[in-house]
Design an enzyme around this catalytic site. Structure first.
Site, PDB file in Angstrom:
ATOM      1  N   CYS A 399       0.841  -1.198   0.000  1.00  0.00           N
ATOM      2  CA  CYS A 399       0.000   0.000   0.000  1.00  0.00           C
ATOM      3  C   CYS A 399       0.881   1.255   0.000  1.00  0.00           C
ATOM      4  CB  CYS A 399      -0.970  -0.041   1.181  1.00  0.00           C
ATOM      5  SG  CYS A 399      -2.330   1.151   1.046  1.00  0.00           S
ATOM      6  N   HIS A 526      -3.562  -5.232   0.113  1.00  0.00           N
ATOM      7  CA  HIS A 526      -3.076  -5.747   1.398  1.00  0.00           C
ATOM      8  C   HIS A 526      -3.167  -7.274   1.399  1.00  0.00           C
ATOM      9  CE1 HIS A 526      -2.779  -1.962   3.784  1.00  0.00           C
ATOM     10  NE2 HIS A 526      -3.631  -1.531   2.871  1.00  0.00           N
ATOM     11  N   GLU A 528      -1.835  -9.398   3.249  1.00  0.00           N
ATOM     12  CA  GLU A 528      -1.803 -10.018   4.584  1.00  0.00           C
ATOM     13  C   GLU A 528      -3.186 -10.396   5.083  1.00  0.00           C
ATOM     14  OE1 GLU A 528      -1.648  -5.473   5.304  1.00  0.00           O
ATOM     15  OE2 GLU A 528      -0.802  -6.913   3.892  1.00  0.00           O
TER      16      GLU A 528
END
Length: 591
Positions: A399, A526, A528
């Site tokens: 990001c 993102h 994750e």
């Protein structure tokens, strides 16, 4: 539908989320379909405007919901995909009730906490519990509900009252309550104290809820005498007192609950249709937990951010790194580096901090710059990215980390010395990162590009494309207001800075990679948020593989084998212990 309510006492932050996730995990391992709801008694509509220092990270769901980080635990443990309505807040309930009142739905009645707010809570829970969350699109059989905060908090009173009524509405055989309490052990005496738990259970009973299981959080296993004392004073059987002591890994918590007969209790208490068969899912968890305790080789990652003093600010990032490190059989060391300490001004102001920060960065095997907001520390992040690029150190920017990688390259390779994001310098002559057209600058909440979006790979030689399995596109979760300026794209690509992934329209830059670098990757999304213990996120896996010196051999083998099979590019071979561990994991995965 069976409902399991998880409440907490004594103090907050004692692990209700992990316990709720673990309960769901052991039930799912029995073949049941499980969903989860997190209740947060704050008046905010969602977690979107929270400071990371205040409440940890903001977890983003497929539908763009900005929710509590505990929903990340539910998704990772249960391997499910939740929606924003799985996070219920006081703000959402009051907004819903007030909107109904404005529409005249209450036909002129006086709108009160009881019954209107409590009814709205019960209706929300019953409605959301039926929404499928698994890939097979089957309606859940069990709903685990976590009530945030502690029993007795004024903010949670409407929810406690709602569930007091709810237990009678759905009948006793369909509802049970797990109460999580702290059993402190003062260092002065070394004795485990039960009084806080007794008082907490007494208060819960006074509000109309009786715990079916009391889960005691403690630093060491409960003595039998302590368990019997809690049983006697809290009016439950000894088997209903469950010890949840500190363990080496959170992945051991489901195994801890299973060993104490929690599944058998739920079978009897809720009449659950559980077959007596081997639980392959728990076998995988046990193998994973055992392997995490046996890891010998170490890999260090420097996490360069502005919220490094509070690890919950990067909860999903840390989990994604852990998943990837475990996948390549390495012990993870995260070196937290405050990005502000890397800035040249710190050399004059606090030289000790400056040198310590640079020492951490330079001694790491890889560098990660995660997402964030605000100008503070951005120059330090750019310094870290510059060092990673020049020293050919494995780098992943997520990001904001990707956007700053673009800024760094523009300044040092394109000679645009003032290149910046308009977020930090609206007057820059080289706006390489710009405000998205749909962003409303007059409002903060819910104004970002949120949720699952498709990214199309434009280059078949992309490292990240190969790590994803040589696919044409991926769908990952986003949370950003700014984007790379598409009009300047060609300047970068002429210098070997490639935009290998774009959105469906081809207007937004989603993935960057650099030529002549072992692993220099940036992603606007993102990754994750979708990482799982047994299915690590490919961008993070690539970072760990590169940091461990195994990326090239993994890519040469077509990315089809377990990354643990990829011999080290530095040493030339893997150890026999790792090969044995790999063989075991593959045999479990094939089941």
């Amino acid at each position: 539908m069976k409902y399991i309510l998880v409440t907490g006492g004594v103090i907050s932050g004692i692990g209700k989320g992990i316990i709720a996730s673990s309960v769901g995990t052991i039930l799912k391992s029995c073949g049941l379909h499980v969903t989860a709801i997190k209740i947060d008694p704050y008046i905010n509509i969602d977690a979107g405007t929270f400071s990371p220092y205040e409440h940890g990270e903001v977890f983003v769901l497929d539908d763009g919901g900005e929710v509590d980080l505990d929903l990340g635990n539910y998704e990772r443990f249960l391997d499910i995909r939740l929606t924003k309505d799985n996070n219920l807040t006081t703000g959402k309930i009051y907004q819903s009730v007030i909107n109904k009142e404005r529409r005249g739905d209450y036909l002129g009645k006086t709108v009160q906490v009881v019954p209107h707010i409590t009814d709205a809570i019960q209706e929300w829970v019953m409605r959301q519990a039926k929404i499928p969350v698994d890939d097979d699109d089957v309606e859940p059989q069990v709903c685990v509900i976590e009530l945030g905060g502690t029993v007795g908090d004024i903010e949670s009173m409407p929810f406690v009252e709602a569930f007091r009524q709810f237990q009678f509405k759905v009948k006793r055989e369909n509802f049970c309550n797990i109460h999580v309490s702290l059993v402190p052990q003062p260092s002065a005496t070394g004795e485990q104290k039960t009084k806080p738990t007794q008082n907490s259970v007494r208060e819960l009973r006074g509000l109309g809820l009786s715990p079916d299981l009391i889960m005691c959080r403690c630093s060491t296993p409960l003595d039998n005498s302590v368990k019997e004392k809690i049983s006697m004073f809290c009016h439950v059987e000894p088997e209903q007192v469950i010890c949840v002591h500190d363990v080496s890994s959170i992945y051991r918590v489901p195994l801890l609950l299973e060993d104490q007969g929690v599944v058998g209790y739920f079978c009897r208490r809720l009449n659950l249709p559980i077959e007596n068969r081997p639980r392959k899912m728990l076998a995988k968890w046990k193998e994973m937990s055992d392997r995490s305790d046996r890891l010998l080789e170490q890999c260090s990652i420097a996490l360069v951010g502005k919220y490094t003093k509070f690890s919950d600010s990067y909860a999903s990032v840390i989990k994604a790194l852990e998943h990837s490190a475990l996948a390549i059989s390495h012990k993870l060391e995260v070196k937290y580096v405050d990005s502000a300490d890397l800035e040249p001004s710190m050399l004059q102001e606090e030289p000790v901090k400056y040198h310590e920060a640079w020492q951490k960065l330079c001694s790491s095997d890889g560098i990660l710059v995660p997402g964030g907001f605000g100008v503070r520390g951005t120059e330090g992040k750019i310094q870290a990215i510059n060092w990673a690029r020049k020293q050919k150190k494995p780098f992943l920017g997520v990001c904001l980390g990707m956007q700053l990688a673009v800024c760094e390259f523009a300044r040092n390779m394109l000679d645009w010395t003032d290149a910046n994001s308009t977020e930090f310098d609206p007057e820059t002559k080289h706006p390489v990162v710009i405000d998205m057209p749909e962003h409303n600058p007059g409002q903060m909440g819910g104004t970002m590009r949120l949720g699952k979006r498709r990214t199309i790979f434009k280059n078949k030689s992309s490292i990240l494309r190969k790590l994803y399995g040589d696919v044409d596109y991926v769908e990952e979760r986003h949370r950003h207001r700014f984007e790379v300026n598409p009009e300047l794209k060609h300047h970068f690509e002429e210098k070997g800075f490639r935009f290998v992934g774009q959105d469906v329209e081809g207007e937004r830059m989603e993935v960057i990679e650099m030529d002549d670098h072992p692993y220099f990757v940036g992603v606007q999304y993102h990754p994750e948020f979708t990482s799982r213990p047994i299915k690590p996120s490919p961008p993070y896996l690539g970072l760990l593989l590169a940091a461990a010196g195994r990326l090239q051999s993994y890519l040469q083998k077509g990315c089809r084998l377990s990354p643990r099979d990829a011999y080290s590019d530095r040493s030339g071979s893997s150890s026999p212990d790792l090969e044995i561990a790999d063989l075991k994991l593959r045999s479990i995965a094939q089941e």
